[in-house]
Design a protein around this motif. Structure first.
Motif, PDB file in Angstrom:
ATOM      1  N   THR B  82       0.816  -1.218   0.000  1.00 47.03           N
ATOM      2  CA  THR B  82       0.000   0.000   0.000  1.00 47.03           C
ATOM      3  C   THR B  82       0.846   1.263   0.000  1.00 47.03           C
ATOM      4  N   VAL B  92      -3.709   0.004  -5.766  1.00 49.60           N
ATOM      5  CA  VAL B  92      -3.660  -0.722  -4.496  1.00 49.60           C
ATOM      6  C   VAL B  92      -3.574   0.247  -3.321  1.00 49.60           C
ATOM      7  N   LEU B  95      -6.439   0.593  -1.125  1.00 50.53           N
ATOM      8  CA  LEU B  95      -6.789  -0.539  -0.271  1.00 50.53           C
ATOM      9  C   LEU B  95      -6.812  -0.144   1.197  1.00 50.53           C
TER      10      LEU B  95
ATOM     11  N   ALA C 536     -10.898  -6.714   0.272  1.00 52.88           N
ATOM     12  CA  ALA C 536      -9.641  -6.843  -0.463  1.00 52.88           C
ATOM     13  C   ALA C 536      -8.484  -7.060   0.508  1.00 52.88           C
TER      14      ALA C 536
END
Lengths: 225, 314, 668
Positions: B82, B92, B95, C536
């Motif tokens: 991340t 990402v 996330l 996720a």
């Protein structure tokens, strides 16, 4: 006023203000006398820098004289004198016992919030770009006072007192572009005399009581316990 | 989809290069101390050797002991994925924000500390107790530093923060200076470096991290060691990309990416150098000085937030 | 229809209280049947609450009961639905857990009967509090809940300390009830009647509103256990049977939070930011002090009880934030903070009940309260250990479990502080966030201690050897709660969507932006500001774990695992007494925050044949500073007033005489 809208030197002054506040916190956190004095000298140096910046921002070059005075007095002379005293009194590594350091620090953080609250209406009166520093200088004064209260050793109390004076000086320079020269010189002279007097007093206190712990002065009370 | 692919490639690169970062700092430290030192790629050799070794597990250990290395390693990998390394454009990053990142690291530490207590020796318990004490003080300081950044750009997403800071003109933000100082102090504590913990010590009474993993061997130890190198790289990346955000690519153009990779490598090497110097000139603190150190980090971050409100907003 | 199911739940709970009257001769059957009825009641409440929450409708009914001019009226709106769902779920789980747990009370005379009567009354009281739509029935249900739970606390009355705990609990409940009477009295005085409907319509002058707020704050706060009104909680919760502790800690506190939300948001209205600041301060203090006191506890259940204080503090921080933002017209952020608080209510109910049930299983198997005598249980009780571990991770606010989501939402609300015009408020809110961060980190430290000392390491006493996983029902309830903890952590968007209905009812707007970006992403303010992809994260974690495991775990023949004794520095075998204990584990933190507790630490030198003893006592400063003086004052006052009790009959009669004269004078 958003900081991005200020000029770079003005941002510099604000940053220095923040660093001065940090140095106040550092003063509060120091436990050894020699590092305490060094931190005090650092605060003086920061104020010197801020004054020089202000002189160029405002174009009032008499501030440079104040800056020079600050440099001489607060960075070299007073710390030098204090160091000498500490060496002569042989208390260099003296570890100071203060209440809970974390609690004192948190209280100091609360003081910053409080001075922000107090300074809010004052800030509205000023049109200067650096008016936000009033909060900082007030906080420095209050933290200096807190230091005088929370320390036992006379030397540390004197440094707290000096740091209060630093706060006042900083407020004068940054938020109102300096006091009249006469006043400033007078104050500088006062501080000088104060340091010398304190130095004399230290020796007296020590010879009379055998320690620089001001809590011992409690015994001087008239009332019989 | 290509974004996801890039993200996986980036994560793999960081994971594979993490031992080099640790080796680099170690090598520099040796040179600074007038020793010849193992080459920077020595950690790879160590890891390879560990992977070949047998695993020895204490009789009293439970499944927590066997699971912990895998959990610690995979959580750290996820945390790495991340963090923006060369570009802020990867999907990402959405996330998890910085708070979740801190949460990941805390999850890893939770299992690490449990693993320390699993075998039932005094060392493990000692290491775990010290680790949770230090981290429970470091974590708020870390979050506070992140909050200061987050309030400055009104976002907690790392890629937004780095992108926004990188786009700005040069402005002196007092709050960011404080946040940076706080972040550096916490990062040193969290990665177990001097003056909080000594990564190369094997004296029982001074150990923190090493005490917890004392019972590990073979591939379990490999994962634990690798995870701690990864954590060092993670915090180094956070520091260099948050404090000096310039050079991180704002687009996905190949030329930009290559340039950014170069810059980031340079920044990391420089940070490694600073770390080595600071570790050379400092001694390790007593354990009970650590709260003061972390208290300073907390006060710094808090001052950063206050100066944001007092000096910068209006 | 929904309301009818809810009424059925109440009736079923009452029935379970009546069963003992019929079946008192067959304790085993009695307790089975009572628990079945209780479980059915919980299930019905769960269904009704869930339906009300999801359908986002409100139903009202007036029953032909109560005073002639004041019939009992019930209402089921989304807010009541949420809490009914929570209470129902936990009741159901407790009922599933109970039958096997109460086996040890079967030999007690009347034991199961008493337990069944008061459990039923307690649960029905909670249901009625949630359903009540007028002040009269609300207070009646409230007192029913308090009194029934008093009898549950005092159930194991053989021990003297339990009696004392129950007495303090009753005392505090009475004081709290008095404050609630005052609060409702103020509202009722300004409106025409006792029904909530008329109370909603009235607007009070700011002074009276603030007075009502203060009374409600103290009254509900006493039940919720906020600092400094928390002292009864760590005494009372641990001494009840474990499934009751789970309900008291997990659910009854939530009922108090419900009452507070209902009173302030719904009935009182006109929220000012000062109220929010009060909540924020008290919430922060509760959170940090709760967790620090918990860290010092060695009694497993008492430790968990102190954690309830912490979590109620976190809920109050969320509520305080939402009040501040609501008062300054940032409706979106107010909704965010309120949702964070409600979400944490749900989460805390789940993981705290889970932990109490796990603690109960440990207690039943080992017969030990003291953590210092446990250890190594993970091998004896694997299922309980896994469930307990899930609870530990959830309460420590670690991703991807549910505790993290609600704390994350609270953080996000706090980080919107700079939106406020007032700089001083803007500066205070991040400080609260910092305290929340410290609380989370300390909670993690505390649960490393709990799990590490109780389940890991070597057994510290012989009873551990006989321990085994408890019976199926007890396992099942723990597993269900553990799965729920994970599910509510992985799918936060659905939960937030359901909670939106509650905030829409209370604040007039929900938090639509949070779930705009699909079920995968939780974006409280906007995707640029913050996002958390819980599913996720979970699957990423799982995937990376599997990859690492597969890469490193090829079955190579030269890479076998060897089991060996642990490293003992060459000094001979290790034993359990060499491990770190709970007090030694917490010692660094005790030293860092030593100013908070009154620590008495001494070593008694041993004589010949007796080893030296180390004695550590950590006292609650609040108890000494606040309650002991009050107690002394009360005693002194009582002593003074005892003068009028001279023992002389004529004097007593003259009291009546003069009172009569006085009253006649007043009437005239």
């Amino acid at each position: 006023m958003l900081i991005a809208s200020l000029s770079l030197p003005e941002q510099g002054v604000l940053t220095l203000a923040a660093l001065i506040l940090l140095s106040s916190f550092l003063l509060l956190a120091q436990v050894r006398l020699d590092s305490l004095i060094n931190t005090f000298a650092l605060q003086g140096a920061l104020i010197f820098l801020a004054t020089v910046f202000m002189a160029f921002i405002s174009g009032k070059y008499h501030l440079l004289i104040s800056a020079a005075l600050t440099l001489f007095l607060k960075v070299f002379f007073i710390p030098g004198q204090l160091r000498l005293l500490v060496v002569r009194l042989n208390i260099r590594r003296e570890v100071e016992v203060i209440g809970n350091p974390m609690l004192v620090m948190l209280f100091a953080a609360g003081l910053v919030l409080f001075s922000y609250y107090v300074a809010l209406p004052i800030r509205e009166l000023s049109l200067l770009s650096t008016r936000n520093t009033i909060t900082i200088s007030l906080a420095v004064v209050l933290i200096g006072m807190l230091m005088v209260i929370s320390r036992r050793k006379a030397v540390a109390q004197v440094i707290g007192f000096m740091s209060m004076e630093n706060g006042l000086f900083f407020a004068a320079v940054v938020s109102t572009h300096g006091m009249p020269m006469v006043v400033e010189l007078g104050i500088a002279f006062d501080v000088l005399v104060a340091v010398i007097l304190f130095g004399v007093f230290f020796f007296h206190i020590r010879t009379e009581i055998g320690s620089l712990d001001t809590d011992r002065l409690n015994h001087l009370t008239e009332v019989d316990r | 989809m290509s974004g996801l692919l890039w993200a996986i490639i980036k994560t793999l690169c960081v994971i594979l290069l993490a031992p080099l970062m640790a080796g680099w700092v170690k090598w520099l430290k040796c040179r600074l101390q007038n020793r010849r030192g193992a080459p920077p790629w020595q950690p790879y050799r160590d890891l390879l050797r560990l992977s070949r070794k047998n695993v020895v597990i204490a009789e009293s250990a439970s499944w927590i002991f066997r699971m912990a290395p895998y959990i610690v390693f995979s959580v750290t990998c996820l945390a790495v994925s991340t963090v923006p390394v060369v570009t802020v454009q990867l999907p990402v990053a959405a996330l998890a924000d910085v708070i979740a990142l801190v949460g990941f690291l805390a999850l890893g530490r939770f299992f690490l500390a449990l693993a320390g207590m699993d075998v039932g020796t005094a060392f493990g318990g000692m290491g775990s107790s010290r680790e949770v004490t230090i981290s429970s003080l470091a974590e708020p300081a870390l979050l506070m530093a992140f909050f200061t950044l987050a309030m400055n750009v009104s976002s907690t997403n790392l890629s937004t923060v780095i992108g926004e800071l990188g786009r700005r003109d040069l402005t002196l933000y007092p709050s960011l200076i404080f946040a940076a100082m706080g972040l550096v102090l916490v990062a040193i504590a969290e990665t177990g470096r001097i003056p909080i913990d000594n990564p190369s010590t094997h004296l029982e009474l001074t150990m923190i991290h090493e005490a917890m993993i004392l019972e590990y061997s073979g591939r379990h130890l490999l994962l634990m060691e690798w995870a701690s190198m990864l954590k060092l790289t993670l915090f180094s990346l956070l520091i260099v990309n948050l404090i000096v955000p310039w050079g991180v690519a704002l687009t996905l153009a190949p030329a930009d990416l290559a340039f950014a990779a170069l810059i980031v490598t340079g920044k990391l090497m420089l940070w490694g150098m600073m770390l080595a110097v600071s570790e050379t000139i400092q001694a390790k603190m007593r354990l009970f000085r650590a709260p003061q150190y972390l208290g300073l980090a907390f006060i710094l971050s808090m001052l950063g937030m206050m100066s944001h409100i007092v000096l910068e907003v209006r | 229809m929904t309301l009818a199911i809810a009424e059925a739940a109440v009736i079923l709970a009452l029935l379970s209280a009546v069963v003992p009257a019929v079946l008192f001769a067959h304790p085993r059957l009695l307790s089975r049947l009572a628990f079945v009825l209780l479980g059915a009641a919980g299930l019905a409440a769960c269904v009704a609450g869930g339906q009300a929450l999801l359908s986002q409708t409100s139903q009202q009914v007036v029953l032909p009961l109560g005073l002639p001019w004041l019939h009992v009226s019930l209402v089921l709106d989304p807010l009541a639905g949420l809490f009914l769902f929570i209470v129902g779920l936990i009741t159901c789980m407790a009922a599933c857990y109970g039958p096997a747990y109460v086996l040890e009370y079967l030999h007690q005379e009347m034991g199961p009967g008493i337990l069944a009567v008061f459990s039923g009354l307690f649960v029905s009281g909670m249901f009625l509090v949630l359903l009540a739509a007028d002040a009269f029935s609300f207070m009646l249900a409230w007192e029913l809940m308090s009194v029934a739970s008093y009898f549950l606390v005092v159930f194991q009355h053989a021990k003297l300390e339990n009696q004392r705990a129950a007495f303090i609990y009753l005392l505090m409940a009475v004081v709290g009830g008095t404050f609630l009477f005052l609060a409702f009295g103020i509202l009722a005085g300004f409106s025409d009647g006792f029904s909530f409907q008329t109370m909603k319509g009235t607007t009070l002058s700011p002074t009276w509103a603030s007075l009502a707020f203060v009374c409600a704050f103290i009254g509900f706060g006493l039940k919720a256990g906020i600092v400094p009104l928390h002292v009864w909680l760590p005494l009372a919760h641990p001494v009840a049977p474990s499934h009751i502790s789970a309900m008291m800690s997990g659910v009854m506190l939530k009922v108090a939070v419900y009452g507070f939300i209902r009173f302030v948001y719904d009935l009182l209205g006109g929220i000012t930011w000062q109220w929010g600041v009060a909540l924020l301060l008290v919430g922060s203090a509760s959170a940090i002090l709760g967790v620090l006191y918990a860290l010092m506890q060695h009694d497993l259940k008492r430790l968990l009880a102190y954690h309830s204080v912490e979590n109620i503090g976190i809920i109050y921080i969320g509520l305080g934030l939402s009040m501040i933002f609501q008062a300054t017209h940032h409706a979106e952020i107010a909704a965010l903070a309120l949702i964070a608080a409600l979400y944490h209510c749900l989460n805390h109910a789940l993981f705290k009940s889970l932990l109490f049930l796990g603690a109960g299983a440990v207690l039943q198997q080992t017969r030990q309260h003291d953590m210092e005598r446990m250890g190594g249980l993970i091998k004896k009780m694997p299922v309980t250990a896994v469930c307990f571990l899930v609870g530990c991770i959830s309460i420590s606010a670690l991703p991807p479990f549910n505790g993290f989501v609600s704390e994350w939402l609270t953080f996000q609300a706090a980080l919107q502080g700079p939106l406020l015009k007032s700089g001083i408020l803007g500066a205070m809110i991040p400080v609260a966030a910092a305290i929340l961060a410290l609380t989370g980190a300390l909670a993690a430290a505390c649960f490393v201690k709990v799990f590490g000392i109780v389940f890991l390491g070597l057994p510290r006493c012989e009873d551990i050897a006989r321990a085994k996983d408890p019976s199926l029902g007890m396992q099942l309830s723990q597993i269900v709660l553990a799965v729920a903890c994970l599910a509510f952590g992985i799918f936060p968007t659905w939960t937030v969507r359901a909670l939106n209905g509650v905030t829409e009812g209370l604040l007039g707007n929900g938090l639509t932006s949070a779930i705009d970006n699909g079920w995968l992403w939780l974006t409280p303010v906007s995707p640029q500001t913050a996002s958390y992809g819980a599913p996720a994260v979970f699957f990423g974690l799982l995937a990376s774990w599997l990859i690492v495991y597969a890469l490193l775990h090829p079955l190579r023949r030269d890479n076998r695992i060897r089991i060996a004794p642990p490293w003992d520095c060459g000094f001979g075998p290790l034993n359990a007494r060499m491990q770190y204990t709970a007090s030694s584990f917490a010692m660094p933190i005790r030293r860092v925050f030593s100013f908070l507790w009154l620590i008495v630490e001494k070593v008694e030198p041993g004589g010949p044949g007796t080893p030296p003893r180390y004695i550590l006592r950590v006292n609650d400063r609040i108890w000494l500073a606040l309650y002991v003086p009050i107690g002394k004052l009360m005693l002194k006052l009582a002593e003074r007033t005892s003068y009028i009790q001279g023992g002389n009959l004529r004097v007593y009669l003259s009291y009546s005489f003069f009172t009569l004269l006085f009253l006649l004078w007043v009437i005239v």
